[in-house]
Motif scaffolding. Sequence first.
Motif, PDB file in Angstrom:
ATOM      1  N   SER A 130      18.493  -3.060  56.284  1.00 50.36           N
ATOM      2  CA  SER A 130      17.246  -3.641  56.191  1.00 50.36           C
ATOM      3  C   SER A 130      17.793  -5.223  56.798  1.00 50.36           C
ATOM      4  O   SER A 130      18.936  -5.527  56.862  1.00 50.36           O
ATOM      5  CB  SER A 130      16.811  -4.067  54.694  1.00 50.36           C
ATOM      6  N   HIS A 131      16.657  -5.857  57.155  1.00 54.20           N
ATOM      7  CA  HIS A 131      17.029  -7.121  57.505  1.00 54.20           C
ATOM      8  C   HIS A 131      16.575  -8.198  56.511  1.00 54.20           C
ATOM      9  O   HIS A 131      16.769  -9.458  56.483  1.00 54.20           O
ATOM     10  CB  HIS A 131      16.180  -7.629  58.905  1.00 54.20           C
ATOM     11  N   ASP A 132      15.951  -7.660  55.225  1.00 52.24           N
ATOM     12  CA  ASP A 132      15.271  -8.416  54.303  1.00 52.24           C
ATOM     13  C   ASP A 132      16.442  -8.395  53.243  1.00 52.24           C
ATOM     14  O   ASP A 132      16.540  -7.662  52.163  1.00 52.24           O
ATOM     15  CB  ASP A 132      14.013  -7.679  53.636  1.00 52.24           C
ATOM     16  N   ASP A 133      16.918  -9.755  52.889  1.00 53.51           N
ATOM     17  CA  ASP A 133      17.887 -10.200  51.675  1.00 53.51           C
ATOM     18  C   ASP A 133      17.004 -10.381  50.345  1.00 53.51           C
ATOM     19  O   ASP A 133      17.930 -10.303  49.454  1.00 53.51           O
ATOM     20  CB  ASP A 133      18.753 -11.037  52.270  1.00 53.51           C
ATOM     21  N   ARG A 134      15.825 -10.134  50.433  1.00 56.85           N
ATOM     22  CA  ARG A 134      15.247 -10.293  49.142  1.00 56.85           C
ATOM     23  C   ARG A 134      15.408  -9.067  48.337  1.00 56.85           C
ATOM     24  O   ARG A 134      15.017  -9.104  47.107  1.00 56.85           O
ATOM     25  CB  ARG A 134      13.702 -10.592  49.350  1.00 56.85           C
ATOM     26  N   LEU A 135      15.841  -8.023  48.890  1.00 60.36           N
ATOM     27  CA  LEU A 135      15.691  -6.949  48.397  1.00 60.36           C
ATOM     28  C   LEU A 135      16.956  -6.552  47.349  1.00 60.36           C
ATOM     29  O   LEU A 135      17.433  -5.617  46.571  1.00 60.36           O
ATOM     30  CB  LEU A 135      15.563  -5.524  49.335  1.00 60.36           C
ATOM     31  N   GLY A 136      17.960  -7.567  47.587  1.00 55.88           N
ATOM     32  CA  GLY A 136      19.430  -7.447  47.229  1.00 55.88           C
ATOM     33  C   GLY A 136      19.518  -7.124  45.755  1.00 55.88           C
ATOM     34  O   GLY A 136      20.717  -6.712  45.295  1.00 55.88           O
ATOM     35  N   ALA A 137      18.740  -7.809  44.824  1.00 60.68           N
ATOM     36  CA  ALA A 137      19.133  -7.858  43.497  1.00 60.68           C
ATOM     37  C   ALA A 137      19.019  -6.565  42.727  1.00 60.68           C
ATOM     38  O   ALA A 137      20.012  -6.306  41.939  1.00 60.68           O
ATOM     39  CB  ALA A 137      17.770  -8.698  42.589  1.00 60.68           C
ATOM     40  N   ARG A 138      18.609  -5.600  43.226  1.00 63.06           N
ATOM     41  CA  ARG A 138      18.621  -4.124  42.665  1.00 63.06           C
ATOM     42  C   ARG A 138      20.052  -3.428  43.041  1.00 63.06           C
ATOM     43  O   ARG A 138      20.147  -2.444  42.374  1.00 63.06           O
ATOM     44  CB  ARG A 138      17.310  -3.431  42.892  1.00 63.06           C
ATOM     45  N   PHE A 139      20.627  -3.762  43.881  1.00 60.84           N
ATOM     46  CA  PHE A 139      21.662  -3.017  44.358  1.00 60.84           C
ATOM     47  C   PHE A 139      23.157  -3.202  44.003  1.00 60.84           C
ATOM     48  O   PHE A 139      23.342  -4.469  43.379  1.00 60.84           O
ATOM     49  CB  PHE A 139      21.664  -3.198  46.005  1.00 60.84           C
ATOM     50  N   ASP A 140      23.758  -2.251  43.848  1.00 66.35           N
ATOM     51  CA  ASP A 140      25.420  -2.719  43.487  1.00 66.35           C
ATOM     52  C   ASP A 140      26.143  -3.600  44.195  1.00 66.35           C
ATOM     53  O   ASP A 140      26.715  -4.357  43.743  1.00 66.35           O
ATOM     54  CB  ASP A 140      26.190  -1.221  43.185  1.00 66.35           C
ATOM     55  N   ARG A 141      25.750  -3.631  45.505  1.00 64.32           N
ATOM     56  CA  ARG A 141      26.475  -4.095  46.402  1.00 64.32           C
ATOM     57  C   ARG A 141      25.438  -4.606  47.673  1.00 64.32           C
ATOM     58  O   ARG A 141      24.745  -3.859  47.944  1.00 64.32           O
ATOM     59  CB  ARG A 141      27.773  -3.530  47.306  1.00 64.32           C
ATOM     60  N   VAL A 142      25.641  -5.930  48.395  1.00 60.70           N
ATOM     61  CA  VAL A 142      24.879  -6.435  49.307  1.00 60.70           C
ATOM     62  C   VAL A 142      26.187  -6.818  50.252  1.00 60.70           C
ATOM     63  O   VAL A 142      26.711  -7.779  50.003  1.00 60.70           O
ATOM     64  CB  VAL A 142      23.956  -7.490  48.877  1.00 60.70           C
ATOM     65  N   LEU A 143      25.761  -6.497  51.504  1.00 57.46           N
ATOM     66  CA  LEU A 143      26.524  -6.433  52.555  1.00 57.46           C
ATOM     67  C   LEU A 143      25.777  -7.136  53.663  1.00 57.46           C
ATOM     68  O   LEU A 143      24.907  -6.377  53.984  1.00 57.46           O
ATOM     69  CB  LEU A 143      27.770  -5.331  52.685  1.00 57.46           C
ATOM     70  N   ARG A 144      26.530  -7.768  54.399  1.00 51.83           N
ATOM     71  CA  ARG A 144      25.752  -8.025  55.797  1.00 51.83           C
ATOM     72  C   ARG A 144      26.516  -6.961  56.884  1.00 51.83           C
ATOM     73  O   ARG A 144      27.750  -6.576  56.709  1.00 51.83           O
ATOM     74  CB  ARG A 144      26.029  -9.634  56.128  1.00 51.83           C
ATOM     75  N   LEU A 145      26.283  -6.631  57.819  1.00 44.29           N
ATOM     76  CA  LEU A 145      26.875  -5.771  59.123  1.00 44.29           C
ATOM     77  C   LEU A 145      28.165  -6.583  59.380  1.00 44.29           C
ATOM     78  O   LEU A 145      29.155  -5.883  59.459  1.00 44.29           O
ATOM     79  CB  LEU A 145      26.047  -5.500  59.964  1.00 44.29           C
ATOM     80  N   ASP A 146      28.234  -7.803  59.624  1.00 44.44           N
ATOM     81  CA  ASP A 146      29.393  -8.228  60.224  1.00 44.44           C
ATOM     82  C   ASP A 146      30.526  -8.421  59.088  1.00 44.44           C
ATOM     83  O   ASP A 146      31.545  -9.000  59.270  1.00 44.44           O
ATOM     84  CB  ASP A 146      29.376  -9.558  60.801  1.00 44.44           C
ATOM     85  N   ASP A 147      30.116  -8.205  57.989  1.00 46.19           N
ATOM     86  CA  ASP A 147      31.198  -8.047  56.735  1.00 46.19           C
ATOM     87  C   ASP A 147      32.048  -6.938  56.765  1.00 46.19           C
ATOM     88  O   ASP A 147      33.175  -6.820  56.606  1.00 46.19           O
ATOM     89  CB  ASP A 147      30.507  -7.923  55.284  1.00 46.19           C
ATOM     90  N   ILE A 148      31.433  -5.647  57.544  1.00 49.69           N
ATOM     91  CA  ILE A 148      32.233  -4.553  57.629  1.00 49.69           C
ATOM     92  C   ILE A 148      32.721  -4.160  59.089  1.00 49.69           C
ATOM     93  O   ILE A 148      33.245  -3.125  59.373  1.00 49.69           O
ATOM     94  CB  ILE A 148      31.565  -3.334  56.773  1.00 49.69           C
ATOM     95  N   ALA A 149      31.751  -4.817  60.038  1.00 49.88           N
ATOM     96  CA  ALA A 149      31.891  -4.305  61.499  1.00 49.88           C
ATOM     97  C   ALA A 149      32.020  -5.675  62.298  1.00 49.88           C
ATOM     98  O   ALA A 149      31.612  -6.570  62.307  1.00 49.88           O
ATOM     99  CB  ALA A 149      30.644  -3.410  61.775  1.00 49.88           C
TER     100      ALA A 149
END
Length: 232
Positions: free
Chosen positions: A206-225
């Motif tokens: 997604s491009h929407d960081d407001r969704l992050g609270a429910r997830f185990d991990r929140v990453l940005r693409l440039d964190d892994i790629a």
Amino acid sequence: MTDGTALSLRNVGFRWPGRQSFRLTVPGFTLQRGETVLLLGESGSGKSTLLSLICGIIVPQEGQVEVDGTSLSSLRAGARDRFRAERIGVIFQQFNLLPYGSVRDNIRLPLRFAPDRRSRAGDAEAEAARLCTALGLAPELQGVPAGRLSVGQQQRVAVARALIGQPPLIVADEPTSALDARTQDAFLGLLFDQVRAAGSALLMVSHDDRLGARFDRVLRLDDIAQTERQAA
């Protein structure tokens, strides 16, 4: 709770050919069964290329993409298609439902191409009905053509189709982009309940960081790629 590795990328490199060459490199990324990860990235950042690699639509020129312990590069194109049907549930941004097919038929569609998944589903009609109920789709809608449903109802059908037969990996591509914040929250609650019940891993892009609270991990693409654009 996790039960093995659902997804692993190791030293992956892929370059699109052309005058404006684009290269994506992923040194390493893993996703465990039962884990939920939100991957954030703007349009044009390489999200679609990454999802195509994960789903085996394209294969890396370097490194390995493994889903549920199987290297996708080791499979020919037809075998990758069959493997994807068996082991990956995909929730598309535009849902990609058959508009004239019933809700029930759309949900059961993956089972036609995946005998192992069909076996895991058991009684396919009963399982489709169970998922409809769990996702808040009324019984009278199960025979209705998907094209006659509201956007929110179509979205729930798309989730049920991805979940039927308990694939180890669920990939969701911007599935909440058409929803307001209140409807997003309700939808995510239903999705997470069913993903956990299936014991699947969930990777949502997604491009929407407001969704992050429910997830185990929140990453940005440039964190892994890493990405590189180069004119020919």
